[in-house]
Motif scaffolding. Structure first.
Motif, short mmCIF file in Angstrom:
data_model
loop_
_atom_site.label_atom_id
_atom_site.label_comp_id
_atom_site.label_asym_id
_atom_site.label_seq_id
_atom_site.Cartn_x
_atom_site.Cartn_y
_atom_site.Cartn_z
N VAL A 1 0.74 -1.14 -0.08
CA VAL A 1 -0.11 0.10 0.12
C VAL A 1 1.04 1.32 0.02
O VAL A 1 1.98 1.46 0.84
CB VAL A 1 -0.96 -0.14 1.21
N LYS A 2 0.72 2.26 -0.95
CA LYS A 2 1.27 3.46 -0.92
C LYS A 2 0.47 4.53 -0.06
O LYS A 2 -0.44 4.71 -0.26
CB LYS A 2 1.45 3.95 -2.36
N ILE A 3 1.44 4.94 1.14
CA ILE A 3 0.94 5.94 1.82
C ILE A 3 1.88 7.13 2.09
O ILE A 3 3.00 6.88 2.22
CB ILE A 3 0.80 5.31 3.28
N LEU A 4 1.38 8.13 1.46
CA LEU A 4 2.34 9.39 1.30
C LEU A 4 2.82 9.98 2.54
O LEU A 4 3.95 10.28 2.93
CB LEU A 4 1.73 10.50 0.24
N ILE A 5 1.65 10.36 3.30
CA ILE A 5 1.66 10.92 4.69
C ILE A 5 1.02 10.40 5.89
O ILE A 5 -0.16 10.64 5.93
CB ILE A 5 1.59 12.46 4.59
N PRO A 6 1.51 9.59 6.62
CA PRO A 6 0.95 8.77 7.54
C PRO A 6 0.08 9.54 8.62
O PRO A 6 -0.73 9.32 9.13
CB PRO A 6 1.98 7.80 8.25
N TRP A 7 0.75 10.64 8.97
CA TRP A 7 0.20 11.08 10.08
C TRP A 7 -1.15 12.35 9.83
O TRP A 7 -1.88 12.48 10.71
CB TRP A 7 0.89 12.43 10.76
N THR A 8 -1.64 12.05 8.48
CA THR A 8 -2.94 12.57 8.23
C THR A 8 -4.09 11.60 8.14
O THR A 8 -4.87 11.67 7.48
CB THR A 8 -2.87 13.25 6.92
N ILE A 9 -3.87 10.28 8.32
CA ILE A 9 -4.58 9.22 8.04
C ILE A 9 -5.23 8.53 9.63
O ILE A 9 -4.42 8.49 10.43
CB ILE A 9 -3.65 8.02 7.56
N SER A 10 -6.50 8.36 9.50
CA SER A 10 -7.05 7.77 10.50
C SER A 10 -8.03 6.55 10.00
O SER A 10 -8.86 6.70 8.91
CB SER A 10 -8.07 8.69 11.26
N ILE A 11 -7.75 5.25 10.50
CA ILE A 11 -8.59 3.98 10.03
C ILE A 11 -9.24 3.31 11.15
O ILE A 11 -8.37 3.00 12.15
CB ILE A 11 -7.64 3.12 9.32
N GLY A 12 -10.56 2.97 10.92
CA GLY A 12 -11.22 2.51 12.11
C GLY A 12 -10.97 0.93 12.32
O GLY A 12 -10.43 0.50 11.61
N ASP A 13 -11.50 0.44 13.51
CA ASP A 13 -11.22 -0.95 13.79
C ASP A 13 -11.86 -1.65 12.51
O ASP A 13 -12.96 -1.42 12.09
CB ASP A 13 -12.12 -1.35 14.84
N GLY A 14 -11.22 -3.14 12.57
CA GLY A 14 -11.52 -3.89 11.73
C GLY A 14 -11.59 -3.64 9.82
O GLY A 14 -12.20 -4.28 9.24
N SER A 15 -10.94 -2.50 9.68
CA SER A 15 -10.78 -1.96 8.29
C SER A 15 -9.71 -2.91 7.42
O SER A 15 -8.78 -3.40 8.32
CB SER A 15 -10.80 -0.62 8.14
N ALA A 16 -9.68 -2.83 6.16
CA ALA A 16 -8.60 -3.31 5.55
C ALA A 16 -8.24 -2.30 4.29
O ALA A 16 -9.26 -1.88 3.68
CB ALA A 16 -9.01 -4.61 4.88
N VAL A 17 -7.18 -2.56 3.98
CA VAL A 17 -6.64 -1.63 2.81
C VAL A 17 -5.90 -2.35 1.97
O VAL A 17 -4.59 -3.03 2.27
CB VAL A 17 -5.70 -0.30 3.23
N GLY A 18 -6.28 -2.87 0.82
CA GLY A 18 -5.78 -3.87 -0.10
C GLY A 18 -4.38 -3.86 -0.95
O GLY A 18 -4.09 -2.58 -0.99
N ASP A 19 -4.22 -4.77 -1.45
CA ASP A 19 -2.95 -5.07 -2.19
C ASP A 19 -2.74 -3.77 -3.40
O ASP A 19 -3.66 -3.50 -4.09
CB ASP A 19 -3.05 -6.30 -3.08
N GLY A 20 -1.59 -2.98 -3.18
CA GLY A 20 -1.31 -1.85 -4.30
C GLY A 20 -2.31 -0.71 -4.18
O GLY A 20 -2.36 0.14 -4.91
N ALA A 21 -3.06 -0.60 -2.92
CA ALA A 21 -3.95 0.54 -2.90
C ALA A 21 -3.03 1.71 -2.50
O ALA A 21 -1.86 1.54 -2.08
CB ALA A 21 -5.00 0.40 -1.58
N THR A 22 -3.61 3.13 -2.81
CA THR A 22 -2.73 4.23 -2.60
C THR A 22 -3.68 5.10 -1.73
O THR A 22 -4.72 5.55 -2.20
CB THR A 22 -2.65 5.07 -4.09
N LEU A 23 -3.15 5.66 -0.70
CA LEU A 23 -3.78 6.64 0.26
C LEU A 23 -2.79 7.84 0.11
O LEU A 23 -1.92 8.01 0.80
CB LEU A 23 -3.79 6.13 1.46
#
Length: 195
Positions: A75-97
């Motif tokens: 998964v491509k994540i440019l800036i982690p400190w701007t991300i919030s992900i709730g319980d039980g979620s999934a970010v799949g193969d090759g996704a871009t945040l």
């Protein structure tokens, strides 16, 4: 070169230079982005099932990551400190945040392989094309299907589905299914479960 085109070329060059001189990031943000970049091998080359390791790395860089979140190593994540992900979620193969601005993903959300959440753009109305750090919000229980694109300043409602390869550039209400480019509402999930 003709005299008519010279002012346009100079104007374009001036616009590009003006854009580059704009302050887009603080020194602290630039330093943390550099450190995050250096840590990418620890994230990208971790074993697929090392969900906890990647959650920990993201939390170290300021991301708010709930429990039992599965984020794939590529998964491509440019800036982690701007991300919030709730319980039980999934970010799949090759996704871009692409989190120039805040990306908020609720609980039990699936962001499928190859999906692209783009929380940043440029103001095309201004010749300098200044950077705009936008936001994206995805409600609880939503599903962003494979290769879908979610544009800046878009809210995807709770339980909504954005179909494979759809391009959502406008808000999608709770429990709606949107497909196509641009994404159009085709039905409600609630109607489907009632029948």
């Amino acid at each position: 070169m003709s005299a008519i085109s010279e002012p346009k070329i100079l104007s374009d060059i001036d616009s590009v230079l003006a854009n580059r001189k704009m302050v887009k990031w603080t020194r602290r943000e630039l330093a943390i982005r550099l450190i995050w970049g250096l840590c990418q091998p620890l994230f990208r080359f971790s074993p697929r099932l090392a969900w906890g390791w990647r959650r920990m790395l993201l939390r170290l860089f300021g991301a708010q990551i709930g429990s039992n979140v599965h984020i794939f190593p590529n998964v491509k994540i440019l800036i982690p400190w701007t991300i919030s992900i709730g319980d039980g979620s999934a970010v799949g193969d090759g996704a871009t945040l692409y989190a120039l601005g805040p990306i908020t993903i609720g609980a039990r959300v699936t962001v499928s392989q190859g999906a692209h959440l783009c929380a940043g753009t440029h103001d095309w109305r201004d010749p300098a094309m200044p950077l705009i750090k936008s936001s994206i919000s995805v409600g609880d229980g939503a599903w962003i299907c494979a290769d879908a694109f979610i544009g800046p300043d878009v809210t995807i409602g709770a339980g909504a589905i954005i179909g494979a390869r759809a391009v959502a550039v406008r808000n999608v209400a709770d429990n709606m299914i949107a497909v196509g480019n641009p994404a159009q509402i085709v039905r409600s999930r609630i109607e489907q479960t009632i029948q």
